[in-house]
Write an enzyme that holds these catalytic residues in place. Structure first.
Site, PDB file in Angstrom:
ATOM      1  N   LYS A   1       0.829  -1.213   0.000  1.00  0.00           N
ATOM      2  CA  LYS A   1       0.000   0.000   0.000  1.00  0.00           C
ATOM      3  C   LYS A   1       0.862   1.261   0.000  1.00  0.00           C
ATOM      4  CE  LYS A   1      -4.492   0.659   2.233  1.00  0.00           C
ATOM      5  NZ  LYS A   1      -5.342   0.070   1.239  1.00  0.00           N
TER       6      LYS A   1
ATOM      7  N   LYS B   1      15.023  -6.212   5.020  1.00  0.00           N
ATOM      8  CA  LYS B   1      15.329  -5.150   5.993  1.00  0.00           C
ATOM      9  C   LYS B   1      16.747  -5.271   6.554  1.00  0.00           C
ATOM     10  CE  LYS B   1      10.516  -4.387   6.963  1.00  0.00           C
ATOM     11  NZ  LYS B   1       9.388  -4.356   7.866  1.00  0.00           N
TER      12      LYS B   1
ATOM     13  N   ASP C   1       9.319   1.280  11.442  1.00  0.00           N
ATOM     14  CA  ASP C   1       8.291   0.290  11.833  1.00  0.00           C
ATOM     15  C   ASP C   1       8.025   0.355  13.334  1.00  0.00           C
ATOM     16  OD1 ASP C   1       7.810  -0.958   9.368  1.00  0.00           O
ATOM     17  OD2 ASP C   1       9.526  -2.307   9.609  1.00  0.00           O
TER      18      ASP C   1
ATOM     19  N   GLY D   1      10.195 -12.663  15.391  1.00  0.00           N
ATOM     20  CA  GLY D   1      10.938 -12.426  14.143  1.00  0.00           C
ATOM     21  C   GLY D   1      11.510 -11.019  14.075  1.00  0.00           C
ATOM     22  N   GLY D   2      11.795 -10.569  12.861  1.00  0.00           N
ATOM     23  CA  GLY D   2      12.450  -9.285  12.645  1.00  0.00           C
ATOM     24  C   GLY D   2      11.630  -8.096  13.134  1.00  0.00           C
TER      25      GLY D   2
ATOM     26  N   GLY E   1      -3.072  -4.206  11.751  1.00  0.00           N
ATOM     27  CA  GLY E   1      -1.791  -3.504  11.584  1.00  0.00           C
ATOM     28  C   GLY E   1      -1.861  -2.249  10.723  1.00  0.00           C
TER      29      GLY E   1
HETATM   30  P1  NDP Z   1       9.744 -13.065  10.337  1.00  0.00           P
HETATM   31  O1  NDP Z   1       9.767 -13.993   9.173  1.00  0.00           O
HETATM   32  O2  NDP Z   1      10.994 -12.358  10.733  1.00  0.00           O
HETATM   33  O3  NDP Z   1       9.238 -13.892  11.656  1.00  0.00           O
HETATM   34  C1  NDP Z   1       8.126 -14.726  11.583  1.00  0.00           C
HETATM   35  C2  NDP Z   1       7.659 -15.090  13.005  1.00  0.00           C
HETATM   36  O4  NDP Z   1       6.399 -15.730  12.865  1.00  0.00           O
HETATM   37  C3  NDP Z   1       8.557 -16.065  13.755  1.00  0.00           C
HETATM   38  O5  NDP Z   1       8.516 -15.764  15.131  1.00  0.00           O
HETATM   39  C4  NDP Z   1       7.889 -17.430  13.467  1.00  0.00           C
HETATM   40  O6  NDP Z   1       8.110 -18.394  14.473  1.00  0.00           O
HETATM   41  C5  NDP Z   1       6.428 -17.023  13.493  1.00  0.00           C
HETATM   42  N1  NDP Z   1       5.529 -17.894  12.749  1.00  0.00           N
HETATM   43  C6  NDP Z   1       5.420 -18.015  11.398  1.00  0.00           C
HETATM   44  N2  NDP Z   1       4.432 -18.877  11.090  1.00  0.00           N
HETATM   45  C7  NDP Z   1       3.900 -19.313  12.272  1.00  0.00           C
HETATM   46  C8  NDP Z   1       2.852 -20.204  12.606  1.00  0.00           C
HETATM   47  N3  NDP Z   1       2.135 -20.826  11.671  1.00  0.00           N
HETATM   48  N4  NDP Z   1       2.582 -20.415  13.915  1.00  0.00           N
HETATM   49  C9  NDP Z   1       3.287 -19.774  14.874  1.00  0.00           C
HETATM   50  N5  NDP Z   1       4.299 -18.916  14.620  1.00  0.00           N
HETATM   51  C10 NDP Z   1       4.600 -18.679  13.319  1.00  0.00           C
HETATM   52  O7  NDP Z   1       8.554 -12.055  10.054  1.00  0.00           O
HETATM   53  P2  NDP Z   1       8.498 -10.489  10.287  1.00  0.00           P
HETATM   54  O8  NDP Z   1       8.849 -10.193  11.705  1.00  0.00           O
HETATM   55  O9  NDP Z   1       9.226  -9.787   9.213  1.00  0.00           O
HETATM   56  O10 NDP Z   1       6.936 -10.180  10.052  1.00  0.00           O
HETATM   57  C11 NDP Z   1       5.966 -10.614  10.973  1.00  0.00           C
HETATM   58  C12 NDP Z   1       4.607 -10.035  10.602  1.00  0.00           C
HETATM   59  O11 NDP Z   1       4.627  -8.618  10.749  1.00  0.00           O
HETATM   60  C13 NDP Z   1       4.199 -10.321   9.148  1.00  0.00           C
HETATM   61  O12 NDP Z   1       2.883 -10.804   9.165  1.00  0.00           O
HETATM   62  C14 NDP Z   1       4.266  -8.939   8.489  1.00  0.00           C
HETATM   63  O13 NDP Z   1       3.316  -8.822   7.466  1.00  0.00           O
HETATM   64  C15 NDP Z   1       3.927  -8.029   9.661  1.00  0.00           C
HETATM   65  N6  NDP Z   1       4.392  -6.631   9.515  1.00  0.00           N
HETATM   66  C16 NDP Z   1       3.473  -5.615   9.547  1.00  0.00           C
HETATM   67  C17 NDP Z   1       3.864  -4.294   9.421  1.00  0.00           C
HETATM   68  C18 NDP Z   1       2.846  -3.205   9.424  1.00  0.00           C
HETATM   69  O14 NDP Z   1       3.209  -2.060   9.101  1.00  0.00           O
HETATM   70  N7  NDP Z   1       1.603  -3.454   9.782  1.00  0.00           N
HETATM   71  C19 NDP Z   1       5.283  -3.916   9.283  1.00  0.00           C
HETATM   72  C20 NDP Z   1       6.179  -5.056   9.294  1.00  0.00           C
HETATM   73  C21 NDP Z   1       5.722  -6.361   9.404  1.00  0.00           C
HETATM   74  P3  NDP Z   1       9.370 -19.452  14.386  1.00  0.00           P
HETATM   75  O15 NDP Z   1      10.551 -18.739  14.946  1.00  0.00           O
HETATM   76  O16 NDP Z   1       8.923 -20.596  15.231  1.00  0.00           O
HETATM   77  O17 NDP Z   1       9.526 -19.816  12.933  1.00  0.00           O
END
Ligand code: NDP
Length: 264
Positions: free
Chosen positions: A16, A64, A100, A123-124, A229
């Site tokens: 977006k 990132k 962010d 995650g990140g 979000g």
């Molecule tokens: P990462 O890939 O760095 O981390 C993913 C995380 O999600 C990990 O902790 C992983 O756990 C967990 N995970 C993934 N799938 C599952 C599942 N099925 N069940 C449980 N845990 C799960 O992702 P990001 O930190 O980059 O992004 C996270 C979210 O934040 C995304 O949905 C992204 O769209 C959103 N976001 C929104 C923003 C906004 O402006 N609104 C800005 C930035 C991000 P594990 O370690 O066990 O794999």
């Protein structure tokens, strides 16, 4: 001459950000244009930035950390968290910022009673956000599916749990920071864990935007106020725009125009 801005990501087609920034450029009569760029290889970010002749860029998943490495100068917070989502070119150098986390911080200010927060996911996005919330006086606990990603947080002194060893306390706010529900119908944790996590919470947030995620649907069945979000996305964009335009406008007026992108 018009300045050119872009968002780098993979995928990037659904972002977006072009709409948000172009609306604000137009309404504020700022001579610039914002596009999207599918970047497959993060190592090529710097080269792509200069060959496109950009003045600035946003960076989304999964680049990132590559953006962090591509910058010449990092602001203090971006340096601390190792992730950059906003880049500005000044005098041939790339300056990197993370907007962010301050975007999320502004989002949770709409829940003024919140003092303690549980993050589902590590995650990140959680990294930068956990850090800024703690710096701002919030208590932050992390609960993640697997142990590996929690090491970073343990080293930084956060309280962390996996599903197996979770010992719930009282959390004012529970936030889905995982990508569960983004492109599937998964909850971020098994229901029995979620029950314990949200039992005493005032509200639930999902950082995924623009959809009624499984987590938000589930939280509503527990009568919790919810938020997606979108505000985080809006506020990170407002702060990025403020950098792009060298603080020429107030954040209030940028927000006024950018917010319209969410009505279209
Ligand atoms: P990462 O890939 O760095 O981390 C993913 C995380 O999600 C990990 O902790 C992983 O756990 C967990 N995970 C993934 N799938 C599952 C599942 N099925 N069940 C449980 N845990 C799960 O992702 P990001 O930190 O980059 O992004 C996270 C979210 O934040 C995304 O949905 C992204 O769209 C959103 N976001 C929104 C923003 C906004 O402006 N609104 C800005 C930035 C991000 P594990 O370690 O066990 O794999």
């Amino acid at each position: 001459m018009k300045q050119l801005f872009a968002i780098f990501g993979n995928p990037v087609v659904h972002s977006k950000s072009p709409l948000m920034h172009n609306l604000a450029f137009k309404r504020l009569k700022y001579p610039a244009c914002y596009t999207r760029y599918l970047l497959r290889d993060g190592e090529r970010l710097r080269e792509a930035f200069f060959s496109l002749g950009l003045k600035g860029a946003n960076v989304t998943v999964p680049h990132k950390e590559a953006a962090f490495k591509a910058c010449d100068v990092l602001d203090h917070f971006a340096q601390k968290v190792g992730a950059v989502n906003t880049i500005v070119e000044r005098g041939g150098k790339l300056y990197g910022y993370n907007t962010d986390a301050p975007g999320f911080l502004k989002t949770i200010k709409s829940f003024p009673q919140v003092k303690t927060v549980l993050f589902l996911g590590a995650g990140g996005t959680a990294k930068a956000t956990a850090m800024i919330l703690r710096d701002s006086g919030y208590g932050v606990t992390l609960l993640n599916r697997s142990a590996e990603r929690l090491k970073y947080y343990e080293e930084k002194g956060f309280e962390t749990y996996t599903f197996e060893n979770f010992k719930p306390k009282t959390y004012d706010l529970v936030v889905n920071m995982t990508s569960a529900g983004l492109e599937n119908d998964f909850l971020p944790a098994p229901e029995e864990i979620l029950e314990k996590a949200v039992s005493s919470s005032m509200a639930c947030i999902d950082v995924i935007y623009g959809k009624n995620t499984p987590f938000l649907q589930w939280a509503k069945t527990k009568n919790k106020p919810t938020k997606d979000g979108s505000d985080m996305l809006l506020y990170q964009g407002v702060i990025a725009f403020d950098y792009f335009t060298d603080h020429r406008f107030t954040q209030t007026e940028i927000e006024l125009h950018m917010r319209k992108a969410f009505l279209l």
